[in-house]
Design a protein around this motif. Sequence first.
Motif, PDB file in Angstrom:
ATOM      1  N   PHE A 102     -17.663  -2.821 -23.780  1.00 16.83           N
ATOM      2  CA  PHE A 102     -18.498  -3.964 -23.433  1.00 16.83           C
ATOM      3  C   PHE A 102     -18.557  -4.066 -21.908  1.00 16.83           C
ATOM      4  O   PHE A 102     -17.534  -3.883 -21.234  1.00 16.83           O
ATOM      5  CB  PHE A 102     -17.896  -5.249 -24.034  1.00 16.83           C
ATOM      6  CG  PHE A 102     -18.668  -6.482 -23.688  1.00 16.83           C
ATOM      7  CD1 PHE A 102     -19.825  -6.801 -24.380  1.00 16.83           C
ATOM      8  CD2 PHE A 102     -18.258  -7.313 -22.657  1.00 16.83           C
ATOM      9  CE1 PHE A 102     -20.558  -7.928 -24.055  1.00 16.83           C
ATOM     10  CE2 PHE A 102     -18.986  -8.439 -22.326  1.00 16.83           C
ATOM     11  CZ  PHE A 102     -20.135  -8.746 -23.031  1.00 16.83           C
ATOM     12  N   HIS A 156     -23.995 -20.366 -22.538  1.00 19.40           N
ATOM     13  CA  HIS A 156     -23.607 -19.401 -21.488  1.00 19.40           C
ATOM     14  C   HIS A 156     -24.695 -18.342 -21.482  1.00 19.40           C
ATOM     15  O   HIS A 156     -25.242 -18.010 -22.540  1.00 19.40           O
ATOM     16  CB  HIS A 156     -22.229 -18.833 -21.862  1.00 19.40           C
ATOM     17  CG  HIS A 156     -21.808 -17.591 -21.162  1.00 19.40           C
ATOM     18  ND1 HIS A 156     -21.901 -17.426 -19.797  1.00 19.40           N
ATOM     19  CD2 HIS A 156     -21.253 -16.427 -21.631  1.00 19.40           C
ATOM     20  CE1 HIS A 156     -21.417 -16.227 -19.478  1.00 19.40           C
ATOM     21  NE2 HIS A 156     -21.036 -15.594 -20.572  1.00 19.40           N
ATOM     22  N   GLU A 172     -24.806 -15.026 -20.026  1.00 18.61           N
ATOM     23  CA  GLU A 172     -24.674 -13.576 -19.874  1.00 18.61           C
ATOM     24  C   GLU A 172     -25.637 -12.934 -20.884  1.00 18.61           C
ATOM     25  O   GLU A 172     -25.805 -13.443 -22.012  1.00 18.61           O
ATOM     26  CB  GLU A 172     -23.229 -13.132 -20.118  1.00 18.61           C
ATOM     27  CG  GLU A 172     -23.021 -11.687 -19.709  1.00 18.61           C
ATOM     28  CD  GLU A 172     -21.551 -11.264 -19.609  1.00 18.61           C
ATOM     29  OE1 GLU A 172     -20.649 -12.087 -19.856  1.00 18.61           O
ATOM     30  OE2 GLU A 172     -21.328 -10.077 -19.276  1.00 18.61           O
ATOM     31  N   ASP A 182     -25.698 -10.749 -23.047  1.00 17.68           N
ATOM     32  CA  ASP A 182     -25.351 -10.477 -24.447  1.00 17.68           C
ATOM     33  C   ASP A 182     -25.646 -11.696 -25.324  1.00 17.68           C
ATOM     34  O   ASP A 182     -25.703 -11.584 -26.551  1.00 17.68           O
ATOM     35  CB  ASP A 182     -23.890 -10.021 -24.606  1.00 17.68           C
ATOM     36  CG  ASP A 182     -22.886 -10.952 -23.974  1.00 17.68           C
ATOM     37  OD1 ASP A 182     -23.163 -11.494 -22.899  1.00 17.68           O
ATOM     38  OD2 ASP A 182     -21.801 -11.130 -24.563  1.00 17.68           O
ATOM     39  N   HIS A 183     -25.862 -12.857 -24.680  1.00 23.59           N
ATOM     40  CA  HIS A 183     -26.201 -14.071 -25.430  1.00 23.59           C
ATOM     41  C   HIS A 183     -27.598 -14.601 -25.109  1.00 23.59           C
ATOM     42  O   HIS A 183     -28.113 -15.427 -25.848  1.00 23.59           O
ATOM     43  CB  HIS A 183     -25.173 -15.173 -25.152  1.00 23.59           C
ATOM     44  CG  HIS A 183     -23.764 -14.709 -25.356  1.00 23.59           C
ATOM     45  ND1 HIS A 183     -23.288 -14.321 -26.578  1.00 23.59           N
ATOM     46  CD2 HIS A 183     -22.756 -14.494 -24.470  1.00 23.59           C
ATOM     47  CE1 HIS A 183     -22.032 -13.911 -26.449  1.00 23.59           C
ATOM     48  NE2 HIS A 183     -21.693 -13.998 -25.182  1.00 23.59           N
ATOM     49  N   HIS A 241     -17.367 -17.966 -19.700  1.00 23.52           N
ATOM     50  CA  HIS A 241     -16.654 -17.260 -18.672  1.00 23.52           C
ATOM     51  C   HIS A 241     -17.400 -17.173 -17.352  1.00 23.52           C
ATOM     52  O   HIS A 241     -16.923 -16.511 -16.405  1.00 23.52           O
ATOM     53  CB  HIS A 241     -16.265 -15.892 -19.250  1.00 23.52           C
ATOM     54  CG  HIS A 241     -16.866 -14.647 -18.756  1.00 23.52           C
ATOM     55  ND1 HIS A 241     -17.923 -13.986 -19.292  1.00 23.52           N
ATOM     56  CD2 HIS A 241     -16.462 -13.905 -17.717  1.00 23.52           C
ATOM     57  CE1 HIS A 241     -18.161 -12.890 -18.652  1.00 23.52           C
ATOM     58  NE2 HIS A 241     -17.301 -12.794 -17.698  1.00 23.52           N
ATOM     59  N   ASP A 275     -18.371 -17.634 -25.313  1.00 21.27           N
ATOM     60  CA  ASP A 275     -17.295 -16.632 -25.193  1.00 21.27           C
ATOM     61  C   ASP A 275     -15.905 -17.202 -25.546  1.00 21.27           C
ATOM     62  O   ASP A 275     -15.040 -16.481 -26.059  1.00 21.27           O
ATOM     63  CB  ASP A 275     -17.211 -16.105 -23.751  1.00 21.27           C
ATOM     64  CG  ASP A 275     -18.294 -15.098 -23.428  1.00 21.27           C
ATOM     65  OD1 ASP A 275     -18.891 -14.537 -24.359  1.00 21.27           O
ATOM     66  OD2 ASP A 275     -18.539 -14.870 -22.233  1.00 21.27           O
ATOM     67  N   TYR A 288      -9.380  -9.220 -25.375  1.00 19.48           N
ATOM     68  CA  TYR A 288     -10.548  -9.980 -24.919  1.00 19.48           C
ATOM     69  C   TYR A 288     -10.126 -11.003 -23.855  1.00 19.48           C
ATOM     70  O   TYR A 288     -10.760 -11.130 -22.809  1.00 19.48           O
ATOM     71  CB  TYR A 288     -11.184 -10.681 -26.124  1.00 19.48           C
ATOM     72  CG  TYR A 288     -12.465 -11.400 -25.822  1.00 19.48           C
ATOM     73  CD1 TYR A 288     -13.664 -10.711 -25.751  1.00 19.48           C
ATOM     74  CD2 TYR A 288     -12.481 -12.772 -25.614  1.00 19.48           C
ATOM     75  CE1 TYR A 288     -14.855 -11.372 -25.475  1.00 19.48           C
ATOM     76  CE2 TYR A 288     -13.658 -13.440 -25.340  1.00 19.48           C
ATOM     77  CZ  TYR A 288     -14.844 -12.736 -25.276  1.00 19.48           C
ATOM     78  OH  TYR A 288     -16.011 -13.398 -25.002  1.00 19.48           O
ATOM     79  N   HIS A 344     -18.596 -14.274 -30.204  1.00 24.77           N
ATOM     80  CA  HIS A 344     -18.100 -12.931 -30.528  1.00 24.77           C
ATOM     81  C   HIS A 344     -16.996 -13.079 -31.566  1.00 24.77           C
ATOM     82  O   HIS A 344     -16.102 -13.916 -31.406  1.00 24.77           O
ATOM     83  CB  HIS A 344     -17.494 -12.234 -29.300  1.00 24.77           C
ATOM     84  CG  HIS A 344     -18.456 -11.969 -28.177  1.00 24.77           C
ATOM     85  ND1 HIS A 344     -19.486 -11.075 -28.267  1.00 24.77           N
ATOM     86  CD2 HIS A 344     -18.512 -12.476 -26.925  1.00 24.77           C
ATOM     87  CE1 HIS A 344     -20.150 -11.041 -27.111  1.00 24.77           C
ATOM     88  NE2 HIS A 344     -19.578 -11.888 -26.285  1.00 24.77           N
TER      89      HIS A 344
HETATM   90 FE1  FEO Z   1     -19.742 -13.680 -20.928  1.00 27.51          FE
HETATM   91 FE2  FEO Z   1     -20.202 -12.626 -24.214  1.00 27.51          FE
HETATM   92  O1  FEO Z   1     -20.637 -12.988 -22.417  1.00 27.51           O
END
Ligand code: FEO
Length: 388
Positions: free
Chosen positions: A21, A77, A79, A81-82, A143, A162, A190, A221
């Motif tokens: 990741f 959030h 990032e 990936d979201h 994060h 996250d 993680y 996640h």
């Molecule tokens: Fe900080 Fe799953 O992104």
Amino acid sequence: MTKLDENLFYVGVKHPSLEYFDVIVPTDMGTTYNSYLLRGEKTVLFETVHNDFSEEFIRNIEEICPLSEIDIIVCDHTEPDHSGSLGAVLSKAPNATVYGSAPALKNLKNILNSDFPSVVAKNGLEVDAGGFTLRFLSAPNLHWPDSVFTYVPELKTVFTCDFLGCHYCGELSDGDIEDREKYLAELDRYYKYIFSPFAAAVKKGVEIIRGIAPERVCSSHGPVLCAHIDDVIARYDEKASAAPDPDLASVFYVSCYGYTALMAKALAEGMRDGGKTVQVFDISNTDKATLAQAVSSSSFLAFGSPTLNRDALPPVYEVLSMVSAVADRGKPALIFGSYGWSGEACANLSERAKGLGLKVDEELMKVCFRPADEDLKALREKGRAFVS
Ligand code: FEO
């Protein structure tokens, strides 16, 4: 699509083949990009997913309703990936308003390169989502600075993106996990990679979650937490409370012909004479999680490399990349290395370490080729002085 409650659906996607990741975080169990749909008198989508999975994601939502029925999209959030699928969702959801923190909305406008209807989710803001309340709770640096939690009291459910998540592509609910040890190992990894630089923020996040005492945690996640929420929170709390050991020093090095290794050994002897517990790591033979753990748990750091091509060797830079510019700031660091010609490695490592906020000893410990007895003696003395 899976029903979590009468009105709450899981609409996320699985990515079991993911090996790393964000390029550097190993994901032996793959990951999931979780998203949730709440269907009351209004329809609310919590988070989107990685752009690569947009089509599957939209199909998951459409199993429940057309996207045109979405009223609110919560981005806890941003990032990618979201947020990567937000553009695709918005193109089919003309009635949706996006809720996120001020930094989240700024990020999203730069990710989508376009404007969209939005509301700043200030701390404490409550929104009536047609029979369900969205209560936004500021939780920065979990994060990214943009992060918030969204609590739905009617469902005793909190959406944390996250936070309290885990790169684990397996069972949907934590109560169903068969190999809990494997899950906990991924949970710890993680935490290490994503949250260890933000211990103070984690403590605040733990306090918020304990304050609302949810019965369900929907992170973005890994499994939805229902059965072991307190355990996971306690695990985060314990890790965030663990300060670096004031008596622990770690020496990291690589060595082509054993000369820099001799220097590492002599420095470590001096540090031990100075009363510290010293760990010495040949970076080439040590796994990354161990190195990262050593960086964060030590109060004194030393980095050694021979010079090749007028620079330090890449594995040493990789360990330096594990230094948190936040959590490790101000830790004393010592740079050393053997060289044959001009010996630029030490100066380059020193600059990189300073850039990360380490307090670098101005005396760079350089030796031409093999350290002689007097060099080793000087290194022992330097090691002792460094930790004193
Ligand atoms: Fe900080 Fe799953 O992104």
